[in-house]
Design a protein around this motif. Structure first.
Motif, PDB file in Angstrom:
ATOM      1  N   MET A 138     -92.367 -15.191 102.095  1.00  0.00           N
ATOM      2  CA  MET A 138     -92.909 -14.146 103.096  1.00  0.00           C
ATOM      3  C   MET A 138     -91.522 -13.164 103.538  1.00  0.00           C
ATOM      4  SD  MET A 138     -94.646 -16.634 105.807  1.00  0.00           S
ATOM      5  CE  MET A 138     -95.786 -15.520 106.900  1.00  0.00           C
ATOM      6  N   GLY A 139     -90.384 -13.314 102.704  1.00  0.00           N
ATOM      7  CA  GLY A 139     -89.361 -12.621 102.960  1.00  0.00           C
ATOM      8  C   GLY A 139     -88.300 -12.992 103.453  1.00  0.00           C
ATOM      9  N   ALA A 140     -88.248 -14.158 104.209  1.00  0.00           N
ATOM     10  CA  ALA A 140     -87.174 -14.739 104.948  1.00  0.00           C
ATOM     11  C   ALA A 140     -85.807 -14.953 104.062  1.00  0.00           C
ATOM     12  CB  ALA A 140     -87.677 -16.140 105.639  1.00  0.00           C
TER      13      ALA A 140
ATOM     14  N   VAL B  70     -79.656 -26.144 105.830  1.00  0.00           N
ATOM     15  CA  VAL B  70     -80.796 -25.025 105.727  1.00  0.00           C
ATOM     16  C   VAL B  70     -80.459 -23.760 106.720  1.00  0.00           C
ATOM     17  CG1 VAL B  70     -83.212 -24.252 105.510  1.00  0.00           C
ATOM     18  CG2 VAL B  70     -82.706 -26.590 104.849  1.00  0.00           C
ATOM     19  N   GLN B  71     -80.106 -22.707 106.116  1.00  0.00           N
ATOM     20  CA  GLN B  71     -79.818 -21.812 106.789  1.00  0.00           C
ATOM     21  C   GLN B  71     -80.632 -20.662 106.968  1.00  0.00           C
ATOM     22  OE1 GLN B  71     -76.383 -19.333 105.707  1.00  0.00           O
ATOM     23  NE2 GLN B  71     -76.120 -18.568 107.960  1.00  0.00           N
ATOM     24  N   ILE B  72     -81.318 -19.964 107.869  1.00  0.00           N
ATOM     25  CA  ILE B  72     -82.055 -18.880 107.867  1.00  0.00           C
ATOM     26  C   ILE B  72     -81.284 -17.504 109.002  1.00  0.00           C
ATOM     27  CG2 ILE B  72     -83.295 -19.909 109.845  1.00  0.00           C
ATOM     28  CD1 ILE B  72     -85.949 -18.392 108.493  1.00  0.00           C
TER      29      ILE B  72
ATOM     30  N   LEU C  36     -90.973 -10.501 108.166  1.00  0.00           N
ATOM     31  CA  LEU C  36     -91.803 -11.030 107.124  1.00  0.00           C
ATOM     32  C   LEU C  36     -93.066 -10.516 106.917  1.00  0.00           C
ATOM     33  CD1 LEU C  36     -91.838 -14.624 108.963  1.00  0.00           C
ATOM     34  CD2 LEU C  36     -90.347 -13.887 107.359  1.00  0.00           C
ATOM     35  N   THR C  37     -93.438 -10.712 105.204  1.00  0.00           N
ATOM     36  CA  THR C  37     -94.775 -10.099 105.262  1.00  0.00           C
ATOM     37  C   THR C  37     -95.980 -11.124 104.815  1.00  0.00           C
ATOM     38  OG1 THR C  37     -93.815 -10.164 102.840  1.00  0.00           O
ATOM     39  CG2 THR C  37     -94.050  -7.834 104.216  1.00  0.00           C
TER      40      THR C  37
END
Ligand code: S3P
Length: 431
Positions: free
Chosen positions: A273-275, A293-295, A300-301
């Motif tokens: 989704m583009g994250a 886990v890093q965000i 998003l798409t």
């Protein structure tokens, strides 16, 4: 009733650890109890669901002591378990039900098992059909397909069984029966589901082999107690990561979380989704993959979510649906008919909640279609007594234009009792 007040301009920032994995916690209690010797469990998820499994073994004479998230089990061996004096209550826990039915099928005594209203309406024939073939006797209403059930176990024969449903609970129930059966039991999966049972059985010394989509198990003389570290639950982390994925300016790291490949379909979808996601500190602990886990926020798409990935993200679909409402373009979720028989019908629940809040979403027989991006207005919704629906609504409320009122959020304690506190710890206000 709980009202979640409209927030000002917020963003998510910080590091946190989420509680231990629910699936792995259940399995640690089960294998620790039927092994010989001591099993120490670190970072156990002391939530309602997992305590049902603990209580079931206490009723069969196993001593289990808890100190916060540390658990010590004095394993009795399969032959040391006692016939329970009272019916076993599994509450809301499908995992306890399916795995315990498989285990009880091999034990040489009688048990009665039951659950809450939701569990009483969830299908059990998926595990009863194979254990009947192995020789167990099960009695219950509607041709023994729903709780409450009476079981008479013992004298099982191994079978070869191709799973008609994509379910790790059913697979695990059969393996626990196979552990006590004469001859070899083989389970064949159409699509890979979470493999925590296979990994942990191996760690406890069971006679188990996995090749391709087949698993084979032979009766083991005895399992040996061992120490288990439970990684953070990726299904709980998903809510925190999702908040960061839809709120501009966010940057969140969930540390020591399970990243077993049979569980990270959610991360793969987020990436698609583009994250912006990165995983560091990868290592293996107690046979399970773990990492940080890093965000960081990125627009998003929409995507198509279907096929083999579905069992690897089945519990994350409610929160993926929320992500999709904030993505540009359409998201289509297919092949997820299993959602109809979760703690509630999660296709109907997600669609009703998000549509009430202002999303453009429609249900299909085996999934949903979401047209993004739409702004969520808020409003009054039901969590359907389902922990994952309740947590999804709380995350949705962070981006809602008005207050959100939920009928009841107590179900959150099924899998993530300190969810609201953890969420607050990474929630920052711009003003
Ligand atoms: C689980 C398997 C999945 C999942 C559930 C936990 C497990 O259920 O939805 O939350 O621990 O094996 P199914 O096996 O019914 O798909």
């Amino acid at each position: 009733m709980k009202t979640l007040k409209r927030r000002g301009t917020i963003y998510m920032k910080g590091e946190l650890e989420v509680p231990g994995d629910k699936s792995i916690s259940h399995r640690a209690v089960i294998l620790g109890s039927i092994a010989n010797g001591i099993t120490k469990v670190e970072n156990f998820l002391d939530s309602e669901d997992c305590m049902r499994t603990v209580e079931a073994f206490r009723s069969m004479g196993v001593s289990i002591t808890t100190k916060g998230t540390f658990l010590e089990i004095e394993g009795k061996g399969l032959s040391g378990l006692l016939e329970p004096l009272e019916p076993l209550y599994f509450g809301n826990s499908g995992t306890t039900a399916r795995l315990m039915i498989g285990l009880l099928a091999g034990l040489p005594f009688s048990t009665v098992v039951y659950g809450d209203v939701s569990l009483t309406n969830r299908p059990m024939d998926r595990v009863i059909t194979p254990i009947n073939k192995m020789g167990a006797t099960v009695l219950g209403r509607n041709e023994s397909s729903y709780l409450p059930l009476a079981l008479k176990g013992g004298n099982l024969e191994g079978i070869t069984y191709e799973l008609p449903v994509k379910s790790a609970q059913v697979k695990s129930g059969i393996l626990l029966a196979g552990l006590q059966a004469k001859g070899t039991t083989r389970v064949i999966e159409q699509q890979q589901t979470r493999d925590h049972t296979e990994r942990m059985l191996k760690a406890f010394g069971a006679n188990i082999e996995v090749s391709g989509n087949g698993i084979q198990i032979d009766a083991s003389k005895s399992l040996l107690g061992t120490d288990v570290y439970v990684p953070g639950d990726i299904s709980s982390a998903a809510f925190m990561l999702s908040a960061a994925a839809i709120i501009p300016g966010s940057n969140v790291t969930v540390k020591k979380v399970g990243i077993n490949k049979t569980r990270i379909g959610f991360l793969e979808v987020l990436q698609k989704m583009g994250a912006n996601i990165s995983i560091s500190n990868e290592r293996v602990l107690s046979g399970e993959d773990i990492g940080d886990v890093q965000i960081t926020y990125n627009q998003l798409t929409g995507v198509v979510v279907e096929g083999e990935i579905i069992p690897r993200l089945i519990d994350e679909i409610p929160i993926i649906a929320l992500l999709a409402t904030q993505a540009e373009g359409n998201t289509i979720i297919r092949n997820a008919e299993e959602l109809r028989v979760k703690e509630t019908d999660r296709i109907a629940a997600v669609v009703n909640v998000l549509r009430t809040m202002g999303a453009n979403i429609e249900a299909t027989d085996e999934g949903m279609i979401i047209k993004g991006k739409s702004s969520l207005k808020g409003g009054s919704v039901s969590a359907y007594q389902d922990h994952r629906i309740a947590m999804m609504i709380v995350i949705a409320s962070l981006i809602s234009e008005q207050d959100v009122t939920i009928d009841d959020i107590s179900s959150i304690s099924i899998s993530y009792p300190r969810f609201l506190d953890d969420l607050e710890s990474i929630l920052k206000n711009n003003s």
